[in-house]
Enzyme design. Structure first.
Site, PDB file in Angstrom:
ATOM      1  N   ARG A  56      22.447 -22.844  62.566  1.00  0.00           N
ATOM      2  CA  ARG A  56      22.454 -22.257  64.326  1.00  0.00           C
ATOM      3  C   ARG A  56      22.718 -21.308  64.452  1.00  0.00           C
ATOM      4  O   ARG A  56      21.827 -21.567  66.085  1.00  0.00           O
ATOM      5  CB  ARG A  56      22.885 -24.112  64.584  1.00  0.00           C
ATOM      6  CG  ARG A  56      23.173 -25.420  64.089  1.00  0.00           C
ATOM      7  CD  ARG A  56      23.848 -26.215  64.676  1.00  0.00           C
ATOM      8  NE  ARG A  56      24.955 -26.279  64.040  1.00  0.00           N
ATOM      9  CZ  ARG A  56      26.147 -26.421  64.153  1.00  0.00           C
ATOM     10  NH1 ARG A  56      26.470 -27.262  64.383  1.00  0.00           N
ATOM     11  NH2 ARG A  56      27.366 -25.792  63.419  1.00  0.00           N
ATOM     12  N   ASP A  99      17.876 -25.995  63.005  1.00  0.00           N
ATOM     13  CA  ASP A  99      19.408 -26.431  63.127  1.00  0.00           C
ATOM     14  C   ASP A  99      18.457 -28.025  62.544  1.00  0.00           C
ATOM     15  O   ASP A  99      17.746 -28.602  63.599  1.00  0.00           O
ATOM     16  CB  ASP A  99      19.533 -26.932  65.009  1.00  0.00           C
ATOM     17  CG  ASP A  99      20.649 -28.037  64.995  1.00  0.00           C
ATOM     18  OD1 ASP A  99      20.836 -29.159  63.952  1.00  0.00           O
ATOM     19  OD2 ASP A  99      21.428 -27.680  65.892  1.00  0.00           O
ATOM     20  N   VAL A 100      19.491 -28.256  61.708  1.00  0.00           N
ATOM     21  CA  VAL A 100      18.691 -29.138  60.617  1.00  0.00           C
ATOM     22  C   VAL A 100      18.181 -30.673  61.443  1.00  0.00           C
ATOM     23  O   VAL A 100      17.612 -31.483  61.068  1.00  0.00           O
ATOM     24  CB  VAL A 100      19.284 -29.251  59.640  1.00  0.00           C
ATOM     25  CG1 VAL A 100      19.094 -27.883  59.058  1.00  0.00           C
ATOM     26  CG2 VAL A 100      20.324 -29.948  59.581  1.00  0.00           C
ATOM     27  N   HIS A 183      31.720 -26.107  40.316  1.00  0.00           N
ATOM     28  CA  HIS A 183      32.055 -24.780  40.318  1.00  0.00           C
ATOM     29  C   HIS A 183      33.242 -24.582  39.027  1.00  0.00           C
ATOM     30  O   HIS A 183      33.167 -23.369  38.051  1.00  0.00           O
ATOM     31  CB  HIS A 183      32.475 -23.905  41.110  1.00  0.00           C
ATOM     32  CG  HIS A 183      34.261 -23.813  41.663  1.00  0.00           C
ATOM     33  ND1 HIS A 183      34.176 -24.822  42.827  1.00  0.00           N
ATOM     34  CD2 HIS A 183      35.119 -23.185  41.474  1.00  0.00           C
ATOM     35  CE1 HIS A 183      35.415 -24.401  42.785  1.00  0.00           C
ATOM     36  NE2 HIS A 183      35.922 -24.045  42.361  1.00  0.00           N
ATOM     37  N   LYS A 187      33.008 -22.119  34.858  1.00  0.00           N
ATOM     38  CA  LYS A 187      33.679 -21.089  34.661  1.00  0.00           C
ATOM     39  C   LYS A 187      34.223 -21.304  33.104  1.00  0.00           C
ATOM     40  O   LYS A 187      33.680 -21.506  31.643  1.00  0.00           O
ATOM     41  CB  LYS A 187      35.768 -21.755  34.430  1.00  0.00           C
ATOM     42  CG  LYS A 187      35.937 -22.011  35.559  1.00  0.00           C
ATOM     43  CD  LYS A 187      37.532 -22.888  36.634  1.00  0.00           C
ATOM     44  CE  LYS A 187      38.051 -22.379  37.489  1.00  0.00           C
ATOM     45  NZ  LYS A 187      37.796 -21.110  38.171  1.00  0.00           N
ATOM     46  N   HIS A 245      36.037 -32.372  39.280  1.00  0.00           N
ATOM     47  CA  HIS A 245      36.750 -30.774  38.955  1.00  0.00           C
ATOM     48  C   HIS A 245      37.693 -31.741  37.639  1.00  0.00           C
ATOM     49  O   HIS A 245      37.503 -31.562  36.407  1.00  0.00           O
ATOM     50  CB  HIS A 245      37.360 -30.511  39.622  1.00  0.00           C
ATOM     51  CG  HIS A 245      37.130 -29.548  40.507  1.00  0.00           C
ATOM     52  ND1 HIS A 245      36.045 -29.495  41.015  1.00  0.00           N
ATOM     53  CD2 HIS A 245      37.758 -29.531  42.313  1.00  0.00           C
ATOM     54  CE1 HIS A 245      35.295 -28.759  41.872  1.00  0.00           C
ATOM     55  NE2 HIS A 245      36.986 -28.585  42.742  1.00  0.00           N
TER      56      HIS A 245
HETATM   57  P1  NAP Z   1      31.404 -24.534  56.933  1.00  0.00           P
HETATM   58  O1  NAP Z   1      32.329 -23.554  56.942  1.00  0.00           O
HETATM   59  O2  NAP Z   1      31.538 -25.319  57.822  1.00  0.00           O
HETATM   60  O3  NAP Z   1      29.705 -23.891  57.094  1.00  0.00           O
HETATM   61  C1  NAP Z   1      28.684 -25.048  56.868  1.00  0.00           C
HETATM   62  C2  NAP Z   1      28.014 -24.746  57.371  1.00  0.00           C
HETATM   63  O4  NAP Z   1      26.537 -25.672  58.384  1.00  0.00           O
HETATM   64  C3  NAP Z   1      27.665 -23.281  58.860  1.00  0.00           C
HETATM   65  O5  NAP Z   1      27.004 -22.241  58.448  1.00  0.00           O
HETATM   66  C4  NAP Z   1      26.988 -24.316  59.511  1.00  0.00           C
HETATM   67  O6  NAP Z   1      26.181 -23.426  60.751  1.00  0.00           O
HETATM   68  C5  NAP Z   1      26.265 -25.081  58.971  1.00  0.00           C
HETATM   69  N1  NAP Z   1      25.255 -26.494  59.886  1.00  0.00           N
HETATM   70  C6  NAP Z   1      26.561 -27.346  60.470  1.00  0.00           C
HETATM   71  N2  NAP Z   1      25.773 -28.473  61.248  1.00  0.00           N
HETATM   72  C7  NAP Z   1      23.982 -27.883  61.093  1.00  0.00           C
HETATM   73  C8  NAP Z   1      23.231 -28.720  61.374  1.00  0.00           C
HETATM   74  N3  NAP Z   1      22.369 -29.558  62.133  1.00  0.00           N
HETATM   75  N4  NAP Z   1      22.208 -27.546  61.090  1.00  0.00           N
HETATM   76  C9  NAP Z   1      22.315 -26.168  60.062  1.00  0.00           C
HETATM   77  N5  NAP Z   1      23.151 -26.208  60.231  1.00  0.00           N
HETATM   78  C10 NAP Z   1      24.519 -26.557  60.016  1.00  0.00           C
HETATM   79  O7  NAP Z   1      31.671 -25.112  55.453  1.00  0.00           O
HETATM   80  P2  NAP Z   1      32.026 -24.424  53.965  1.00  0.00           P
HETATM   81  O8  NAP Z   1      33.369 -24.272  53.680  1.00  0.00           O
HETATM   82  O9  NAP Z   1      30.762 -23.321  53.733  1.00  0.00           O
HETATM   83  O10 NAP Z   1      31.149 -25.499  53.192  1.00  0.00           O
HETATM   84  C11 NAP Z   1      29.930 -25.565  52.956  1.00  0.00           C
HETATM   85  C12 NAP Z   1      30.082 -27.326  51.730  1.00  0.00           C
HETATM   86  O11 NAP Z   1      30.365 -26.405  50.762  1.00  0.00           O
HETATM   87  C13 NAP Z   1      31.048 -28.328  51.881  1.00  0.00           C
HETATM   88  O12 NAP Z   1      30.467 -29.210  51.705  1.00  0.00           O
HETATM   89  C14 NAP Z   1      31.849 -28.463  51.595  1.00  0.00           C
HETATM   90  O13 NAP Z   1      32.951 -29.262  51.597  1.00  0.00           O
HETATM   91  C15 NAP Z   1      31.574 -27.956  50.128  1.00  0.00           C
HETATM   92  N6  NAP Z   1      32.402 -26.563  49.529  1.00  0.00           N
HETATM   93  C16 NAP Z   1      32.735 -26.046  50.331  1.00  0.00           C
HETATM   94  C17 NAP Z   1      33.830 -24.760  49.223  1.00  0.00           C
HETATM   95  C18 NAP Z   1      34.615 -23.914  49.831  1.00  0.00           C
HETATM   96  O14 NAP Z   1      35.229 -23.423  49.524  1.00  0.00           O
HETATM   97  N7  NAP Z   1      34.031 -23.840  51.316  1.00  0.00           N
HETATM   98  C19 NAP Z   1      34.557 -25.150  48.504  1.00  0.00           C
HETATM   99  C20 NAP Z   1      33.761 -26.377  47.143  1.00  0.00           C
HETATM  100  C21 NAP Z   1      32.113 -27.546  48.170  1.00  0.00           C
HETATM  101  P3  NAP Z   1      26.780 -23.296  61.734  1.00  0.00           P
HETATM  102  O15 NAP Z   1      26.443 -21.310  61.025  1.00  0.00           O
HETATM  103  O16 NAP Z   1      24.931 -23.432  62.593  1.00  0.00           O
HETATM  104  O17 NAP Z   1      27.378 -23.762  62.701  1.00  0.00           O
END
Ligand code: NAP
EC number: 1.1.1.49
Length: 491
Positions: A56, A99-100, A183, A187, A245
């Site tokens: 966004r 912004d989806v 993931h 591994k 996991h």
């Molecule tokens: P995050 O840092 O909060 O990133 C979420 C992303 O979603 C942000 O880039 C945000 O974009 C985008 N977003 C939110 N609302 C949106 C909208 N209305 N339109 C377009 N984009 C939007 O989360 P994350 O940690 O990367 O995790 C992402 C997913 O992966 C989650 O489901 C999480 O549970 C999963 N996951 C994460 C990890 C990890 O290590 N981080 C591990 C396993 C699984 P903006 O830049 O616009 O805010």
């Protein structure tokens, strides 16, 4: 400095458009882009690849590249970093502001994506956005028969919400186009476990009750909830770790030999394991599960707060940051063999391992210091990957005393090749259309069907989680769970 490998033509050398939703997020920065860089470095991406990151924020392309430089580059090991290749990699990246929820249509994305390209949509956002994203992708004409979609966990909060997500995604993508990523399945050591089991004949006859007396699966994290309390408090360790996991690891340990490595052959066998997991009633839940929550303590040399003192954790939260449980796989092979699963935050150290404990010899011929120490196959997944067989050997000297020694399967020295990170390997699988190491819909739903009653049972029992000091191996009740069966956790 690593020298770049020239990209080589792949099985399918169609132009690739990798479209990342959440392309500014934590996962994209820490894992996805570094993994894609590594795939590029080693020539594992099609020659005409583009990575379209969406988010966004109001970045122009250069501002996005600067963000990647600052937030992602540091997650590439120095030994793998090559400045020229990095510059080449950055050339693949585009940023599409989107912004989806607010965007009436995905016109900007449709314009940016090339006709005839192999499209991979990586949904690295909260799952609450998956339905909208898939609907709007389809409406923009971006979902063709070649398109693939990768779904990040958590896939739902329970069976009902998982079904809802699966229905919504399935309305636009065939099951063969859907890559549900866990993931742990990427591994090397987990994939190696399949080779160990099914590529060798010596283990298979032993791989069953009563030769195996117990199985332990631990995924311990040293970190606390950090800045993720908003997400984590409504989730807890059971949904965040066990349902996905740990159950996937259990499946690889317990599955019957598949008839081939075809995705459905492997996934059919995993599904049978999930269907064979004994459902727990309230009495089983009270006896065979332990919930914990970390208290103030120490991590390394640092004092750290308890879960309830962490930022954004609601006062009096009963969310579990630790789970230990005893599960049974009700099949001939695993009859009466307990599977102990354990996961937690703020534990002594990061450590993920599977321990297969074999039965003791029926007769104690060698009395002495280590009598009764069972043979164990220990498969370490994190922080280092290793496979060790702990067996008894004679202590040198005049007596017949035994001592446990480890036969170490030294994969690092046996194979000089680089061992790719899980995300890199799985992303390459997606690009090449290899589904074997991804979860099928029915697997995911079967895992929820087993986990849901436990979570519901905890609500009914309404007990507070047991406290454990940050930096410990969890609450005392977790040790008691094994001790009453004559086992103990292998740290
Ligand atoms: P995050 O840092 O909060 O990133 C979420 C992303 O979603 C942000 O880039 C945000 O974009 C985008 N977003 C939110 N609302 C949106 C909208 N209305 N339109 C377009 N984009 C939007 O989360 P994350 O940690 O990367 O995790 C992402 C997913 O992966 C989650 O489901 C999480 O549970 C999963 N996951 C994460 C990890 C990890 O290590 N981080 C591990 C396993 C699984 P903006 O830049 O616009 O805010």
């Amino acid at each position: 400095m690593t020298q770049p490998t020239q990209p080589t033509p792949q099985d399918s050398d169609l132009p690739l458009d990798m479209i990342i939703f959440g392309g500014v997020g934590d996962l994209a920065m820490r894992k996805l882009l570094p993994a894609l860089y590594m795939a590029y470095l080693h020539g594992n991406l099609p020659s005409a690849t583009r990575i379209l990151s969406t988010g966004r924020q109001d970045y122009d392309r250069q501002a996005y590249l600067d963000h990647v430089e600052t937030n992602s580059r540091g997650f590439i090991a120095e030994a793998n970093f090559n400045a020229k290749t990095w510059d080449g990699f950055l050339q693949l990246l585009e940023y599409v502001k989107l912004d989806v929820q607010a965007a009436p249509a995905f016109d900007a994305l449709a314009q940016a994506s090339r006709d005839g390209a192999q499209r991979v949509f990586y949904l690295s956002t909260a799952p609450s956005l998956f339905t909208t994203i898939c609907e709007k992708l389809a409406a923009a004409g971006l979902v063709d028969a070649r398109a693939r979609v990768v779904l990040e966990k958590p896939l739902g909060q329970d069976l009902a919400s998982a079904v809802e997500i699966n229905e919504a995604v399935g309305a636009h993508f065939a099951e063969s186009q859907i890559y549900r990523i866990d993931h742990y399945l990427g591994k090397e050591t987990v994939q190696n476990l399949m080779v160990l089991r099914f590529g060798n004949s010596i283990l298979e006859p032993l791989w069953r009750a009563p030769n195996i007396s117990s199985v332990q699966i631990t995924v311990a994290e040293e970190v606390g909830v950090g800045s993720r309390a908003g997400f984590y408090d409504g989730t807890g360790a059971m949904r965040d770790m066990v349902q996905n996991h740990l159950l996937q690891l259990l499946c690889i340990v317990a599955m019957e030999p598949p008839t081939s490595l075809a995705p459905d052959a492997v996934r059919d066998e995993k599904l049978k394991v999930l269907h064979s997991l004994r459902r727990m009633g309230l009495a089983d839940i009270a006896r065979d599960t332990v919930r914990g929550q970390y208290k103030h303590g120490a991590s390394g040399n640092q004092e750290v707060p308890g879960y309830l003192e962490e930022k954004n954790v609601p006062a009096g939260s009963k969310t579990e940051t630790f789970v230990a449980l005893r599960a049974y796989v009700d099949t001939w092979r695993w009859s009466k063999v307990p599977f102990y699963l354990r996961t937690g935050k703020r534990m002594t150290r990061q450590s993920s391992k599977i321990v297969i404990e074999f039965a003791n010899p029926p007769f104690p011929l060698f009395p002495g210091s280590q009598e009764g120490v069972a043979n164990r196959l220990v498969i370490e997944l994190q922080p280092e990957e290793a496979i060790k067989l702990q067996i008894m050997a004679k202590q040198p000297g005049s007596g017949m005393e035994m001592q446990q020694v480890a036969l170490n399967l030294d994969l690092q020295s046996a194979f000089q090749q680089r061992r790719a990170e899980a995300y890199e390997r799985l992303l390459i699988d997606v690009v090449r259309g290899r589904l074997t190491h991804f979860m099928r819909r029915d697997e995911l739903e079967a895992a929820w069907a087993w986990a849901d009653p436990i979570i519901e049972g905890w609500k009914t029992l309404d007990e507070k989680p047991h406290g454990y000091a940050a930096g410990s191996w969890g609450p005392a009740e977790s040790f008691a769970l094994l001790a009453r069966d004559g086992f103990s956790w292998v740290e």
